[in-house]
Design an enzyme around this catalytic site. Structure first.
Site, PDB file in Angstrom:
ATOM      1  CG  ASP A   1      -2.066  -0.901   1.091  1.00 11.92           C
ATOM      2  OD1 ASP A   1      -3.031  -0.546   0.458  1.00 11.92           O
ATOM      3  OD2 ASP A   1      -2.200  -2.177   1.498  1.00 11.92           O
TER       4      ASP A   1
ATOM      5  CG  ASP B   1      -3.381   7.080   3.975  1.00 10.89           C
ATOM      6  OD1 ASP B   1      -4.248   7.703   4.389  1.00 10.89           O
ATOM      7  OD2 ASP B   1      -3.691   6.068   3.311  1.00 10.89           O
TER       8      ASP B   1
ATOM      9  NE  ARG C   1      -1.070   2.032   4.014  1.00 13.12           N
ATOM     10  CZ  ARG C   1      -1.639   3.316   3.390  1.00 13.12           C
ATOM     11  NH1 ARG C   1      -2.733   3.417   3.447  1.00 13.12           N
ATOM     12  NH2 ARG C   1      -0.748   4.049   2.962  1.00 13.12           N
TER      13      ARG C   1
ATOM     14  NE  ARG D   1      -7.170   0.833   7.518  1.00 14.07           N
ATOM     15  CZ  ARG D   1      -6.713   0.830   6.404  1.00 14.07           C
ATOM     16  NH1 ARG D   1      -5.935   2.029   6.090  1.00 14.07           N
ATOM     17  NH2 ARG D   1      -7.151  -0.031   5.528  1.00 14.07           N
TER      18      ARG D   1
ATOM     19  CG  HIS E   1      -8.781   7.044   4.831  1.00 15.00           C
ATOM     20  ND1 HIS E   1      -8.004   6.377   3.918  1.00 15.00           N
ATOM     21  CD2 HIS E   1      -8.195   6.566   6.033  1.00 15.00           C
ATOM     22  CE1 HIS E   1      -7.130   5.752   4.414  1.00 15.00           C
ATOM     23  NE2 HIS E   1      -7.282   5.765   5.666  1.00 15.00           N
TER      24      HIS E   1
ATOM     25  CB  CYS F   1      -4.849   7.925  -1.583  1.00  7.85           C
ATOM     26  SG  CYS F   1      -6.596   7.949  -1.166  1.00  7.85           S
TER      27      CYS F   1
END
Ligand code: GLY
Length: 255
Positions: free
Chosen positions: A63, A69, A88, A134, A164, A250
């Protein structure tokens, strides 16, 4: 550095086919096609006046193309995030040296706090931070400490079906365009709320640079709403990233 700022990006590796995703077509992710789309995305960012720094793909971290992020930047300082997705979390240490070349002053979010940049949007002197699977309360508290005294933080909830906060809304000038489930919260007071059709909510994950908006292709109704708000819209095909629950915001960290 160009007038409009800097974008850090990382193209996907072949392991992108294993990216986290709840999308029904996740098994059809084509990493080669994703790399071509990422190239078009980078060119679009450059056309918007951004200086683009391209980091190498990282096969260990499927990812890792979703660099937004990993950090939150404010006035020459950066907060290194701690992703809520355990797979992640190693992305942050890999990204840190590259980020520090652009933003030398960094702080770090520490356990048990988690926060991902996709849950945070800045509007003038306000960060709107969404609590999600998250991003937890401790993560938002870490953002509050980092932001003070330059910016304040207001809390929002990330509601189903969104991963998100930015999975279903975008801000262009004074307008917040997005799913009613997200924008109908006090955190967005003071902005012009523009409700997008739910079937096109993913199209509201767009990048705004000055009077320009970069969107994923295929969301004609959202495009019309953004144009009606006075913005020039540019589209890029990001189908492979959509299948990995990602979108235009993103894929870059804007500094
Ligand atoms: N695939 C993007 C994420 O789950 O964070």
């Amino acid at each position: 550095m160009s007038r409009l700022g800097w974008a850090l990006v990382r193209p996907p590796g072949d392991s992108f086919a294993q990216a986290l995703s709840e999308h029904p077509e996740r098994d059809t992710i084509d990493p080669e096609r994703a790399r071509a789309q990422h190239g078009a995305y980078r060119e679009a960012l450059m056309r918007l006046g951004l200086e683009v720094t391209t980091l190498p793909p990282d096969e260990e971290l499927p990812d890792s193309c979703f660099v937004q992020d990993l950090a939150i930047v404010l006035n020459g300082r950066a907060l290194l995030c701690r992703p809520g997705a355990p797979s992640r979390q190693p992305e942050v240490s890999v990204f840190e040296p590259d980020l520090r070349r652009v933003v030398p002053s960094t702080d770090r979010v520490r356990a048990p706090a988690t926060i991902e940049g996709g849950d945070v949007i800045r509007v003038d002197d306000r960060f709107i931070a969404g609590r999600s699977d998250r991003t937890n309360d401790e993560g938002i508290a870490a953002l509050e400490r980092f932001a003070a005294p330059d910016a304040r933080v207001v809390r929002a909830e990330v509601r189903e079906p969104f991963l998100h906060l930015l999975s279903g809304l975008g801000v262009a000038g004074d307008a917040v365009v997005g799913s009613e489930a997200l924008i109908d919260q006090a955190a967005f007071d003071g902005l012009d709320r523009v409700a997008a059709p739910e079937e096109e909510a993913a199209g509201c994950n767009f990048v705004t640079v000055g009077d320009d908006v970069l969107m994923a292709a295929g969301y004609g109704k959202v495009r019309s709403l953004v144009e009606a708000a006075g913005f020039r819209v540019h589209e890029v095909d990001l189908s492979e990233f959509t299948k990995a629950d990602g979108g235009p915001t993103c894929l870059s960290l804007l500094v």
